[in-house]
Design a protein around this motif. Structure first.
Motif, PDB file in Angstrom:
ATOM      1  N   THR A   9       0.846  -1.197   0.000  1.00  0.00           N
ATOM      2  CA  THR A   9       0.000   0.000   0.000  1.00  0.00           C
ATOM      3  C   THR A   9       0.875   1.238   0.000  1.00  0.00           C
ATOM      4  O   THR A   9       2.113   1.168   0.010  1.00  0.00           O
ATOM      5  N   SER A  10       0.229   2.396   0.003  1.00  0.00           N
ATOM      6  CA  SER A  10       0.959   3.659   0.053  1.00  0.00           C
ATOM      7  C   SER A  10       1.761   3.781   1.344  1.00  0.00           C
ATOM      8  O   SER A  10       2.832   4.392   1.362  1.00  0.00           O
ATOM      9  N   GLU A  11       1.268   3.201   2.447  1.00  0.00           N
ATOM     10  CA  GLU A  11       2.018   3.243   3.695  1.00  0.00           C
ATOM     11  C   GLU A  11       3.322   2.450   3.581  1.00  0.00           C
ATOM     12  O   GLU A  11       4.352   2.862   4.124  1.00  0.00           O
ATOM     13  N   ASP A  12       3.278   1.313   2.853  1.00  0.00           N
ATOM     14  CA  ASP A  12       4.510   0.546   2.633  1.00  0.00           C
ATOM     15  C   ASP A  12       5.497   1.343   1.795  1.00  0.00           C
ATOM     16  O   ASP A  12       6.711   1.272   2.014  1.00  0.00           O
ATOM     17  N   ALA A  43      -1.339  11.164   0.884  1.00  0.00           N
ATOM     18  CA  ALA A  43      -0.379  11.070   1.984  1.00  0.00           C
ATOM     19  C   ALA A  43       1.053  11.099   1.457  1.00  0.00           C
ATOM     20  O   ALA A  43       1.920  11.788   2.020  1.00  0.00           O
ATOM     21  N   ASP A  55       7.135   3.845   4.138  1.00  0.00           N
ATOM     22  CA  ASP A  55       8.097   3.186   5.026  1.00  0.00           C
ATOM     23  C   ASP A  55       9.412   2.898   4.313  1.00  0.00           C
ATOM     24  O   ASP A  55      10.499   3.132   4.869  1.00  0.00           O
TER      25      ASP A  55
END
Length: 371
Positions: free
Chosen positions: A253-256, A286, A259
């Motif tokens: 995902t975008s969070e990965d 984000a 990170d």
């Protein structure tokens, strides 16, 4: 007593003589004794030549000779066709290649060397000549075959660079000659695309000028042996061609993405630009806000124009061609290990033609300094 052979004319004359004797009331035994043949021969002659004239018998003999000649001609043509079929399709350009093919044809079809050489237009003197290879040439051929077996998708130019790294002093022409003689496969070349530049030479997409100037990232999808898909996030530095990271998971995902970028920014510094396609993971608010706060400019390619992100697309193609298409991943852990090992080889061992046949980050040999 040797067996007599009779011409068709003599056979017809004897049959006529036999008919005359029988018409006069002579018995079969007396008639056979007079014409000096056995009863089996007499009946066979009657079946083959009964009622024929001498001209017809001569014509029949000529037809038999012609039929024998045509059968031999058909057999020769069939044999020639079998020889050509046994040989490799296409042209046999080198005498050594013809020599190997002819030896194989002699073994498989049991034909003479003369016949095989005649069909394949090879001089018999050339065929019988032994090819002496110097000891140095044998070692060079062995090294070329070893490298070609290890790096199956490398062409002879990259193999030449690897040989020079090993200490050989050979040019690509000599390696190409051995490459073709040994029948090694040259990977198909892809046509170059000049989509990033206009006719006047002006740039319509930012070209990397230094390290950490432009990074590119993209997703690649593959599957494990059970059919389940997994994704890879590939990040490269366009100037150095170095693969900075490959993140592997079933779902990214975008969070990965954030990170992974965070770890790279800490250890490698912040790039000026990041180029990507218009995927939802890259265009997420984000990610864009976070990159803007760090002062990083985003470069999005036009929708449906992957050639505008050519650096990462080229990397993805090499990854798929040299690893993903050759390996069966039983588990996700196995995929992580193999892909990580390939990334190390790509950065430290693999020779890049765009870098003058040098790896992006060659393995350093640390010398022990004594004081």
């Amino acid at each position: 007593m040797p067996r007599k052979s009779f011409t068709p004319e003599q056979i017809i004359n004897k049959l006529r003589e036999a008919e005359i004797l029988i018409s006069q009331g002579t018995t079969l035994a007396v008639m056979l004794k007079k014409i000096e043949v056995s009863d089996c021969t007499y009946y066979r002659w009657r079946q083959e030549y009964g009622g024929m004239r001498i001209e017809q018998a001569k014509r029949l003999k000529e037809l038999e000779v012609e039929n024998t000649r045509l059968k031999k001609l058909v057999a020769d043509l069939s044999l020639d066709k079998a020889i050509l079929k046994e040989a490799a399709p296409g042209k046999l350009l080198s005498p050594h290649k013809r020599q190997q093919i002819i030896e194989r044809i002699q073994s498989n079809l049991k034909v003479s060397q003369r016949r095989a050489c005649q069909v394949l237009y090879q001089s018999r003197a050339t065929q019988r000549r032994s090819r002496e290879i110097p000891g140095e040439e044998k070692r060079l051929v062995a090294d070329i075959i070893e490298l070609a077996s290890k790096y199956g998708r490398y062409g002879y130019r990259r193999i030449t660079a690897l040989l020079n790294e090993r200490g050989w002093r050979v040019n690509h022409k000599r390696v190409e000659r051995i490459w073709r003689t040994e029948g090694l496969r040259v990977p198909k070349k892809q046509p170059k695309r000049s989509r990033l530049w206009l006719n006047d030479g002006s740039c319509i997409r930012l070209r990397p000028e230094r390290k950490n100037h432009v990074w590119s990232y993209d997703f690649v999808t593959a599957r494990t042996a059970d059919g389940r898909a997994f994704r890879m996030l590939n990040i490269i530095d366009e100037y150095t061609r170095k693969c900075l990271a490959i993140t592997i998971n079933r779902r990214l995902t975008s969070e990965d993405v954030i990170d992974q970028l965070f770890n790279l920014f800490i250890f490698r510094g912040i790039p000026e630009h990041i180029r990507s396609d218009n995927g939802p993971e890259f265009t997420a608010k984000a990610i864009r806000k976070w990159l803007t706060r760090l002062g990083i400019k985003t470069l999005f390619i036009e929708p449906g124009s992957p050639w505008e992100n050519g650096y990462i697309e080229s990397f993805n193609g090499k990854l798929r061609d040299e690893l993903l298409n050759l390996e069966i991943f039983t588990t996700l852990a196995e995929a992580r290990v193999l892909i990580t090992d390939w990334r190390r080889q790509y950065n430290q061992v693999r020779l890049h033609s765009s870098l003058g046949y040098r790896p992006p980050a060659p393995e350093a040999i640390m010398a022990v300094v004594t004081t």
